[in-house]
Design a protein around this motif. Structure first.
Motif, PDB file in Angstrom:
ATOM      1  N   UNK A  93       0.858  -1.185   0.000  1.00 35.37           N
ATOM      2  CA  UNK A  93       0.000   0.000   0.000  1.00 35.37           C
ATOM      3  C   UNK A  93       0.893   1.233   0.000  1.00 35.37           C
ATOM      4  N   UNK A  94       0.836   2.015  -1.065  1.00 38.13           N
ATOM      5  CA  UNK A  94       1.694   3.173  -1.215  1.00 38.13           C
ATOM      6  C   UNK A  94       1.224   4.374  -0.415  1.00 38.13           C
ATOM      7  N   UNK A  95       2.047   5.423  -0.347  1.00 37.40           N
ATOM      8  CA  UNK A  95       1.683   6.636   0.385  1.00 37.40           C
ATOM      9  C   UNK A  95       0.384   7.241  -0.161  1.00 37.40           C
ATOM     10  N   UNK A  96      -0.520   7.595   0.741  1.00 34.87           N
ATOM     11  CA  UNK A  96      -1.785   8.212   0.339  1.00 34.87           C
ATOM     12  C   UNK A  96      -2.830   7.241  -0.165  1.00 34.87           C
ATOM     13  N   UNK A  97      -2.504   5.951  -0.253  1.00 34.45           N
ATOM     14  CA  UNK A  97      -3.462   4.940  -0.716  1.00 34.45           C
ATOM     15  C   UNK A  97      -4.159   4.298   0.481  1.00 34.45           C
ATOM     16  N   UNK A  98      -5.406   3.857   0.241  1.00 34.51           N
ATOM     17  CA  UNK A  98      -6.214   3.240   1.296  1.00 34.51           C
ATOM     18  C   UNK A  98      -6.820   1.955   0.734  1.00 34.51           C
ATOM     19  N   UNK A  99      -6.400   0.807   1.275  1.00 35.23           N
ATOM     20  CA  UNK A  99      -6.835  -0.496   0.778  1.00 35.23           C
ATOM     21  C   UNK A  99      -7.576  -1.261   1.870  1.00 35.23           C
ATOM     22  N   UNK A 100      -8.728  -1.833   1.498  1.00 35.36           N
ATOM     23  CA  UNK A 100      -9.500  -2.696   2.393  1.00 35.36           C
ATOM     24  C   UNK A 100      -9.566  -4.078   1.742  1.00 35.36           C
ATOM     25  N   UNK A 101      -9.167  -5.114   2.480  1.00 33.74           N
ATOM     26  CA  UNK A 101      -9.176  -6.481   1.967  1.00 33.74           C
ATOM     27  C   UNK A 101     -10.084  -7.327   2.844  1.00 33.74           C
ATOM     28  N   UNK A 102     -11.009  -8.040   2.204  1.00 30.46           N
ATOM     29  CA  UNK A 102     -11.926  -8.934   2.897  1.00 30.46           C
ATOM     30  C   UNK A 102     -11.904 -10.298   2.203  1.00 30.46           C
ATOM     31  N   UNK A 103     -12.582 -11.268   2.794  1.00 31.30           N
ATOM     32  CA  UNK A 103     -12.822 -12.550   2.137  1.00 31.30           C
ATOM     33  C   UNK A 103     -14.319 -12.746   2.013  1.00 31.30           C
ATOM     34  N   UNK A 104     -14.754 -13.526   1.025  1.00 29.67           N
ATOM     35  CA  UNK A 104     -16.189 -13.688   0.796  1.00 29.67           C
ATOM     36  C   UNK A 104     -16.827 -14.657   1.783  1.00 29.67           C
ATOM     37  N   UNK A 105     -16.016 -15.498   2.441  1.00 32.38           N
ATOM     38  CA  UNK A 105     -16.563 -16.492   3.372  1.00 32.38           C
ATOM     39  C   UNK A 105     -15.463 -16.927   4.317  1.00 32.38           C
ATOM     40  N   UNK A 106     -15.862 -17.667   5.337  1.00 33.95           N
ATOM     41  CA  UNK A 106     -14.880 -18.217   6.266  1.00 33.95           C
ATOM     42  C   UNK A 106     -13.964 -19.201   5.540  1.00 33.95           C
ATOM     43  N   UNK A 107     -12.731 -19.334   6.042  1.00 29.24           N
ATOM     44  CA  UNK A 107     -11.780 -20.308   5.508  1.00 29.24           C
ATOM     45  C   UNK A 107     -11.809 -21.549   6.383  1.00 29.24           C
TER      46      UNK A 107
END
Length: 254
Positions: free
Chosen positions: A63-77
């Motif tokens: 994630x670079x400077x000034x960037x905003x990333x949200x990571x999720x999963x679609x279901x439980x693992x």
């Protein structure tokens, strides 16, 4: 199976975030699912069952400077055993100079599994982080397999968190760990949203401020996944509400 996924997020110069790299191999298939204005949201879609015994899975986040990333999963693992038995591993590395929210669904320790997740996060000075980990001790009515998480977080080159947690038949489940609970989890918050002890709203959750602040670790146990999530989200922390207009496999331009 060996597989990896890679995400690189950069500021787009207009106050938003763009994905410079989106790469994945089954079962790690990233899909952009939403754009929340200043941040971009990605879901990891399971392209195959797993992790299975013998799997070596790797996820790389940048994630670079000034960037905003949200990571999720679609279901439980579901961490599952193999025949013959073999351990499975998931390694997550993240380099964050902007803001990252890692908010996956829980990992379930299926009976007979032997799984280990190792996470290494490097934060630049001024970077922000939300990092959630939730473990479920087996499916309904079954004894859990062995599941271990090892998390290391460094801020401006200084280690601010080194956290290990293990559940399963070969690990202690006494009062010092999960105390017989079926679900256990943590939420690490680094940055201006870091909660304080007074903000805890659950009797089974606790907040530990970290030395390199503002940063805090919320830990909780619960009888099931639903109440675990309620306990972790019981602090006044905005864990970035899911985009209601998100649709898998649709990529929007900023």
């Amino acid at each position: 199976m060996r597989a990896e996924a890679r995400l690189v997020a950069e500021a787009n110069g207009r106050g938003g975030t763009r994905l410079a790299t989106v790469y994945g191999e089954p079962p790690l298939l990233p899909r952009r699912t939403g754009n929340g204005g200043d941040h971009v949201e990605v879901h990891l879609v399971g392209g195959a069952a797993g992790p299975l015994g013998g799997d070596d899975l790797r996820i790389h986040l940048d994630v670079g400077p000034g960037a905003h990333l949200v990571v999720r999963t679609v279901a439980a693992s579901l961490a599952q055993p193999s025949h013959p038995p073999a351990p499975s591993t998931l390694t997550i590395t993240a380099t964050v100079r902007g803001s990252l929210a890692w908010l996956p669904e829980p990992t379930v320790a299926v009976a007979g599994c032997d799984h280990e997740t190792t996470s290494i996060v490097d934060l630049a000075d001024g970077a922000e982080l939300m990092w959630r980990e939730e473990l479920i001790a087996g499916r309904h009515g079954e004894r859990p397999g062995d599941l271990t998480t090892r998390t290391t977080v460094r801020y401006a080159g200084c280690t601010i968190l080194r956290h290990d947690l293990a559940i399963g038949a070969h690990h202690d489940a006494g009062p010092a760990t999960i105390g017989g609970a079926r679900a256990v989890g943590t939420l690490l918050v680094v940055g201006r949203r870091a909660p304080t002890e007074s903000e805890v709203r659950s009797a089974t959750a606790a907040v530990m401020p970290l030395a390199q602040g503002p940063a805090a670790l919320v830990s909780a146990t619960a009888p099931d996944a639903t109440r675990l999530r309620e306990a972790l989200d019981g602090v006044t922390v905005n864990t970035r509400t899911h985009d209601p207009n998100a649709k898998p496999d649709i990529c929007r331009k900023n």
